[in-house]
Each structure stands twice: as structure tokens, then as C-alpha cells.
Design a protein around this motif. Sequence first.
Motif, PDB file in Angstrom:
ATOM      1  N   PHE B   9       0.857  -1.197   0.000  1.00 12.18           N
ATOM      2  CA  PHE B   9       0.000   0.000   0.000  1.00 12.18           C
ATOM      3  C   PHE B   9       0.880   1.229   0.000  1.00 12.18           C
ATOM      4  O   PHE B   9       1.929   1.244   0.630  1.00 12.18           O
ATOM      5  N   THR B  10       0.501   2.241  -0.660  1.00 14.35           N
ATOM      6  CA  THR B  10       1.232   3.509  -0.618  1.00 14.35           C
ATOM      7  C   THR B  10       0.279   4.605  -0.160  1.00 14.35           C
ATOM      8  O   THR B  10      -0.927   4.545  -0.406  1.00 14.35           O
ATOM      9  N   GLN B  11       0.889   5.571   0.580  1.00 13.32           N
ATOM     10  CA  GLN B  11       0.053   6.685   1.041  1.00 13.32           C
ATOM     11  C   GLN B  11      -0.261   7.612  -0.119  1.00 13.32           C
ATOM     12  O   GLN B  11       0.577   7.807  -1.010  1.00 13.32           O
ATOM     13  N   PRO B  12      -1.418   8.212  -0.096  1.00 14.03           N
ATOM     14  CA  PRO B  12      -1.736   9.163  -1.159  1.00 14.03           C
ATOM     15  C   PRO B  12      -0.882  10.413  -1.011  1.00 14.03           C
ATOM     16  O   PRO B  12      -0.453  10.741   0.089  1.00 14.03           O
ATOM     17  N   PRO B  13      -0.574  11.091  -2.052  1.00 18.56           N
ATOM     18  CA  PRO B  13       0.223  12.316  -1.959  1.00 18.56           C
ATOM     19  C   PRO B  13      -0.550  13.391  -1.216  1.00 18.56           C
ATOM     20  O   PRO B  13      -1.778  13.338  -1.158  1.00 18.56           O
ATOM     21  N   PRO B  14       0.207  14.360  -0.598  1.00 15.68           N
ATOM     22  CA  PRO B  14      -0.486  15.439   0.138  1.00 15.68           C
ATOM     23  C   PRO B  14      -1.378  16.246  -0.784  1.00 15.68           C
ATOM     24  O   PRO B  14      -1.062  16.468  -1.946  1.00 15.68           O
ATOM     25  N   ASP B  15      -2.467  16.664  -0.196  1.00 18.83           N
ATOM     26  CA  ASP B  15      -3.431  17.418  -0.998  1.00 18.83           C
ATOM     27  C   ASP B  15      -4.082  18.457  -0.094  1.00 18.83           C
ATOM     28  O   ASP B  15      -4.131  18.290   1.130  1.00 18.83           O
TER      29      ASP B  15
END
Lengths: 106, 140
Positions: B9-15
Amino acid sequence: MKTHEFERIVAKLQLKTRNAGDRLAWFEHDGQKVVRTKRSHGNKEQPGDKIRQQLKVNEQQLAGLIDCSVSLPDYIEILKSKGIIASPKKPAPQPQPAVPPQQKRR
Amino acid sequence: MASATKPMFTQPPPDVVPAPAGVKFVPFGLGEQKSDVYTLIYEPHSTHRPERILLGTLGDLGFRVIKPIVVNLEPRDTTVVASWLEIDEFGTGSSTSLAAEDLGRTVAELYRSLHNDQDKLGPDLRRVWVTLQEHILPRR
């Protein structure tokens, strides 16, 4: 009140002292604890008005305690006049022996 | 030999999180007041130090306060003096809380002292002893 002024009062009134969180001092008279006061350690300015109230004196009398005009006997008299020191009870008068009424001479 | 395995799993990029509908973030005090915009401006209710507080603890685990102690606060040059006028007791400190704490410690010390000597107290200290017992209870 300066620390050395407090200590002058301690010496003059022969207060019993004990060092705890603060320096505690008691005045004892005839085996009774009469008044107590305290000062914080160090050379900080002490709240003179609070110490004066604990010693049960007015401003003039406190000034006298710090300098030379109020002595230990004077202080005891001040406390007696305010009822802080109980005056010694006067001995009860002895009951007079009953005197028989004098008989008139004939 | 070393093989890099891809994380499962990868974290979503900052938004940027969008503001809720109807709310607009503006700097304190600079907000343009509109009917649909809430501007938060912090203003303390009072800058005055209270002149009197009720003390409900002595800061000494040996005692419980059963009746609140009315404490008068007097700011001096660099210190605050906290006084219990009823028994002419006081504490000092560089802030209100430190002065109240010092008063609490002094009162606890006074209680222990008068308790030990209760059979040889003068009239004034007997009165103080009675008042202390009305406000403070030693823990068992």
C-alpha cells in the motif's frame, strides 16, 4: 521588611524558629504558643504588613520592634492589652470567718 | 541479489483539504465580515488578576479541604501575596498560582504544628486551630 529586620525581631522576642519550606517562628509565653509568623528563605523582601498582623502589632509598634523602642516586656504588655496573652487570674478572696455579733454589755 | 519489493500500500500524496461549504479561513482580525464567513478573533475576557479566589486544595497530599478557603490576592512589586485573612496567614510567589501554592503549604504546616501543640495554645492560636479544623481534614 528586609530579612535582617525579621531576624532582629526573632532575636529580640526570643522567637522559637524552625526551617521548613519557609522559616517559621513562634512566640511563647508561660509555656503557651501565643503568636506565629514566618518569612521565606533568601533575601527577598518580606511582606511586612502580613508579618505585622501575625505579630498583632500596629505599624508604630512594629517599627519599634525593629529598632530599639519596643522591648520584650513592652511586647508582652501589648499582647496582654489585646487579650492575646491571658492575664493571670487573681486569687479568689478568702472567705472571712463568721464573727459572732458582739453582745451588748449590760 | 537484492530485490526491491514494492509496498503493498502507498500513502496518497499530500493534498489541500477543501474547506467545508460556507467556511472561509482568514487571518485573525483581518477578516472581511460577510454573512456566510465566520471569522475567529480571540479576545481574552479580562486582563485583570482576580482579587479573590477560593482555594480548594492545599497541594499537600496529607490534607483535604472540606470548606473552600477565601484567599485574597495582592500583587506587589515582583510578587503576589495570597492571604487567608480569617487566620492572618499568607503565602508569596511570583504568580497567583505560586502564591496560592505557598499559602497551601504554609496552612498544612500550620495545621501539623498546632495539632502537635493543641494543649498549649494561646487564645488567638486556639481560634486559628478551630478555624483550620472547619476547613481542613487530614487524610487517613
